[in-house]
Design a protein around this motif. Structure first.
Motif, PDB file in Angstrom:
ATOM      1  N   GLU A 218     -47.636  27.209  17.748  1.00  4.82           N
ATOM      2  CA  GLU A 218     -46.316  27.262  17.704  1.00  4.82           C
ATOM      3  C   GLU A 218     -45.658  28.540  17.236  1.00  4.82           C
ATOM      4  O   GLU A 218     -44.513  28.636  17.277  1.00  4.82           O
ATOM      5  N   GLY A 219     -46.539  29.568  17.033  1.00  4.68           N
ATOM      6  CA  GLY A 219     -46.172  30.900  16.676  1.00  4.68           C
ATOM      7  C   GLY A 219     -45.704  30.886  15.097  1.00  4.68           C
ATOM      8  O   GLY A 219     -45.002  31.996  14.733  1.00  4.68           O
ATOM      9  N   ARG A 220     -45.955  30.066  14.452  1.00  2.00           N
ATOM     10  CA  ARG A 220     -45.673  30.216  12.913  1.00  2.00           C
ATOM     11  C   ARG A 220     -46.499  31.177  12.459  1.00  2.00           C
ATOM     12  O   ARG A 220     -47.814  31.411  12.739  1.00  2.00           O
ATOM     13  N   PRO A 221     -46.114  31.982  11.485  1.00  2.00           N
ATOM     14  CA  PRO A 221     -46.911  33.284  10.739  1.00  2.00           C
ATOM     15  C   PRO A 221     -48.147  32.774  10.179  1.00  2.00           C
ATOM     16  O   PRO A 221     -48.065  31.757   9.353  1.00  2.00           O
ATOM     17  N   VAL A 222     -49.240  33.034  10.352  1.00  2.00           N
ATOM     18  CA  VAL A 222     -50.419  32.872   9.479  1.00  2.00           C
ATOM     19  C   VAL A 222     -51.004  34.379   9.047  1.00  2.00           C
ATOM     20  O   VAL A 222     -51.126  35.222   9.602  1.00  2.00           O
ATOM     21  N   VAL A 223     -51.055  34.294   7.540  1.00  2.00           N
ATOM     22  CA  VAL A 223     -51.837  35.468   6.952  1.00  2.00           C
ATOM     23  C   VAL A 223     -53.157  35.148   6.357  1.00  2.00           C
ATOM     24  O   VAL A 223     -53.258  34.141   5.961  1.00  2.00           O
ATOM     25  N   ASP A 224     -53.610  36.284   6.182  1.00  2.00           N
ATOM     26  CA  ASP A 224     -54.927  36.577   5.738  1.00  2.00           C
ATOM     27  C   ASP A 224     -54.903  36.589   4.069  1.00  2.00           C
ATOM     28  O   ASP A 224     -53.724  36.711   3.459  1.00  2.00           O
ATOM     29  N   ALA A 225     -56.039  36.574   3.285  1.00  3.65           N
ATOM     30  CA  ALA A 225     -56.082  36.665   1.895  1.00  3.65           C
ATOM     31  C   ALA A 225     -55.424  37.902   1.294  1.00  3.65           C
ATOM     32  O   ALA A 225     -54.930  37.987   0.220  1.00  3.65           O
ATOM     33  N   LYS A 226     -55.373  38.991   2.371  1.00  3.41           N
ATOM     34  CA  LYS A 226     -54.877  40.242   1.923  1.00  3.41           C
ATOM     35  C   LYS A 226     -53.348  40.484   2.799  1.00  3.41           C
ATOM     36  O   LYS A 226     -52.570  41.501   2.335  1.00  3.41           O
TER      37      LYS A 226
END
Length: 109
Positions: free
Chosen positions: A94-102
């Motif tokens: 749905e295009g929600r933001p996804v960030v990694d550990a950094k």
């Protein structure tokens, strides 16, 4: 089991991510509390310190299975908890933001 659609989540809703560490590192919702299902009982105190005292807890995993287990457990403890239907797969779709550990753009494993 009470559920909520990703589309119905607001930016300030409390989100509990119960996926494993490798999944979290690859990509998660920014601001979510991370306690893997495999460690949840042992780290329950950490959850109770961070969880809203009078608000709803939205529990998420990859697709909804593990989060349903934790949401059910929380409801049994008297906590207002719901399972996020479709989990992080739907979140990302749905295009929600996804960030990694950094803090960089991440992916859902």
């Amino acid at each position: 089991m009470p559920t909520v659609e990703v589309a119905d989540l607001k930016d300030d809703d409390f989100l509990l991510d119960v996926r494993e560490d490798d999944e979290w590192r690859a990509g998660h919702a920014e601001g979510a509390l991370h306690i893997p299902l495999s460690e949840f009982v042992a780290r329950y105190g950490e959850f109770t310190e961070a969880a809203p005292q009078d608000g709803r807890v939205h529990v998420i995993c990859r697709s909804g299975g593990r989060s349903a287990q934790v949401a059910m457990y929380l409801v049994q403890q008297g906590i207002d908890a719901v399972n996020v239907d479709g989990g992080m797969q739907v979140w990302a779709a749905e295009g929600r933001p996804v960030v990694d550990a950094k803090g960089e753009p991440g992916i859902v494993l």
